[in-house]
Scaffold this motif. Structure first.
Motif, mmCIF file in Angstrom:
data_model
loop_
_atom_site.group_PDB
_atom_site.id
_atom_site.type_symbol
_atom_site.label_atom_id
_atom_site.label_comp_id
_atom_site.label_asym_id
_atom_site.label_seq_id
_atom_site.Cartn_x
_atom_site.Cartn_y
_atom_site.Cartn_z
ATOM 1 N N GLN A 160 0.824 -1.188 0.000
ATOM 2 C CA GLN A 160 0.000 0.000 0.000
ATOM 3 C C GLN A 160 0.868 1.251 0.000
ATOM 4 O OE1 GLN A 160 0.085 -2.368 2.349
ATOM 5 N NE2 GLN A 160 1.059 -1.356 4.057
ATOM 6 N N LYS A 161 0.219 2.386 -0.218
ATOM 7 C CA LYS A 161 0.930 3.660 -0.313
ATOM 8 C C LYS A 161 0.632 4.610 0.848
ATOM 9 C CE LYS A 161 2.338 3.056 -4.711
ATOM 10 N NZ LYS A 161 2.940 1.757 -4.725
ATOM 11 N N TYR A 162 -0.166 4.180 1.808
ATOM 12 C CA TYR A 162 -0.522 5.037 2.934
ATOM 13 C C TYR A 162 -0.847 4.157 4.135
ATOM 14 C CZ TYR A 162 -5.316 3.900 1.519
ATOM 15 O OH TYR A 162 -6.471 3.244 1.189
ATOM 16 N N CYS A 163 -0.907 4.755 5.316
ATOM 17 C CA CYS A 163 -1.063 3.966 6.547
ATOM 18 C C CYS A 163 -2.359 3.179 6.571
ATOM 19 C CB CYS A 163 -0.905 4.833 7.791
ATOM 20 S SG CYS A 163 -2.412 5.517 8.458
ATOM 21 N N GLY A 164 -3.383 3.702 5.924
ATOM 22 C CA GLY A 164 -4.630 2.939 5.868
ATOM 23 C C GLY A 164 -5.874 3.759 6.082
ATOM 24 N N CYS A 165 -5.791 4.788 6.904
ATOM 25 C CA CYS A 165 -7.021 5.532 7.168
ATOM 26 C C CYS A 165 -7.304 6.520 6.038
ATOM 27 C CB CYS A 165 -6.980 6.215 8.530
ATOM 28 S SG CYS A 165 -6.144 7.810 8.591
ATOM 29 N N ILE A 166 -8.548 6.885 5.953
ATOM 30 C CA ILE A 166 -8.997 7.779 4.894
ATOM 31 C C ILE A 166 -8.285 9.133 4.969
ATOM 32 C CG2 ILE A 166 -10.975 8.611 6.233
ATOM 33 C CD1 ILE A 166 -12.563 8.588 3.578
ATOM 34 N N PHE A 167 -7.912 9.540 6.169
ATOM 35 C CA PHE A 167 -7.261 10.833 6.340
ATOM 36 C C PHE A 167 -5.798 10.783 5.910
ATOM 37 C CE2 PHE A 167 -10.746 10.519 9.423
ATOM 38 C CZ PHE A 167 -11.572 11.493 8.879
ATOM 39 N N SER A 168 -5.140 9.650 6.113
ATOM 40 C CA SER A 168 -3.753 9.532 5.630
ATOM 41 C C SER A 168 -3.733 9.470 4.107
ATOM 42 C CB SER A 168 -3.044 8.329 6.244
ATOM 43 O OG SER A 168 -3.589 7.121 5.796
ATOM 44 N N GLU A 169 -4.777 8.902 3.530
ATOM 45 C CA GLU A 169 -4.908 8.907 2.067
ATOM 46 C C GLU A 169 -5.063 10.351 1.581
ATOM 47 O OE1 GLU A 169 -6.359 7.029 -1.821
ATOM 48 O OE2 GLU A 169 -5.017 6.406 -0.248
ATOM 49 N N GLU A 170 -5.882 11.117 2.273
ATOM 50 C CA GLU A 170 -6.054 12.523 1.919
ATOM 51 C C GLU A 170 -4.723 13.267 2.046
ATOM 52 O OE1 GLU A 170 -9.047 16.103 3.169
ATOM 53 O OE2 GLU A 170 -8.059 15.025 4.805
ATOM 54 N N ASP A 171 -3.989 13.034 3.136
ATOM 55 C CA ASP A 171 -2.683 13.674 3.336
ATOM 56 C C ASP A 171 -1.731 13.353 2.189
ATOM 57 O OD1 ASP A 171 -3.578 14.703 5.740
ATOM 58 O OD2 ASP A 171 -2.500 13.227 6.975
ATOM 59 N N ARG A 172 -1.754 12.115 1.753
ATOM 60 C CA ARG A 172 -0.873 11.677 0.666
ATOM 61 C C ARG A 172 -1.169 12.467 -0.609
ATOM 62 N NH1 ARG A 172 -0.744 7.025 -3.204
ATOM 63 N NH2 ARG A 172 -2.926 6.672 -2.738
#
Length: 189
Positions: A160-172
């Protein structure tokens, strides 16, 4: 030691599992990650871990289910400080399951990531272990992060490319967008 290891994903787990086994620990994996979003990401990480656990002969307990609503409810009051609640909502069930099923120790693969708040995680792990009467086995696995990523690529594991939560996806995506934005010329706004 009979250790229940909370696992966030197979790429992050491979070196911590290897290290604890090298140290002589009996390790059982525990998948409990209601923070992972979207559902397809949750399923991909879970399936990859199930396959990896089978491949290395490690018992794996699947705890919980995809549960975006409980995650959002737990972090909604402090989205920027969400990690404390996210760590707690994963480590408490880990410690509870360990206590109820005869494990002596708990730990987590989250300590392999250089991107996590290690001091905060350690405090929560210690609190949950004490609350449920098990011991917390602390290991800073982060020096093995790159090695684990290389091993995951070698094994062809989903990464994966992010920690997992929807907010870390947004941060990315925000970081990616910021890098792509042209820099203003000096003296012009």
């Amino acid at each position: 030691m009979n250790t229940l290891m909370h696992i966030c994903c197979a790429p992050c787990a491979n070196r911590p599992i290897a290290q604890l086994r090298e140290e002589g620990h009996s390790v059982t994996g525990f998948w409990f990650n209601p923070n992972i979003h979207p559902y397809t990401e949750y399923q991909a990480r879970k399936a990859t871990l199930e396959s990896y656990a089978k491949e290395i002969g490690m018992k794996l307990i699947i705890g919980g289910r995809y549960d975006l609503r409980s995650f959002i409810t737990n972090v909604a009051d402090n989205i920027d400080g969400r990690c404390v609640n996210c760590y707690r909502m994963r480590m408490e069930p880990t410690a509870r399951y360990a206590a109820e099923n005869g494990f002596t120790h708990i730990c987590t693969t989250l300590f392999v990531s250089p991107y996590q708040n290690h001091e905060l995680m350690r405090q929560i792990c210690e609190q949950m272990a004490e609350k449920y009467g098990v011991k917390y086995l602390h290991r800073d696995f982060s020096p093995r992060f790159r090695e684990g990523q290389d091993k995951a690529r070698e094994l062809g594991l989903y990464m994966q490319k992010y920690c997992g939560c929807i907010f870390s996806e947004e941060d990315r995506y925000r970081k990616r967008k910021k890098k792509a934005e042209p820099k203003p010329e000096e003296g012009k706004l």
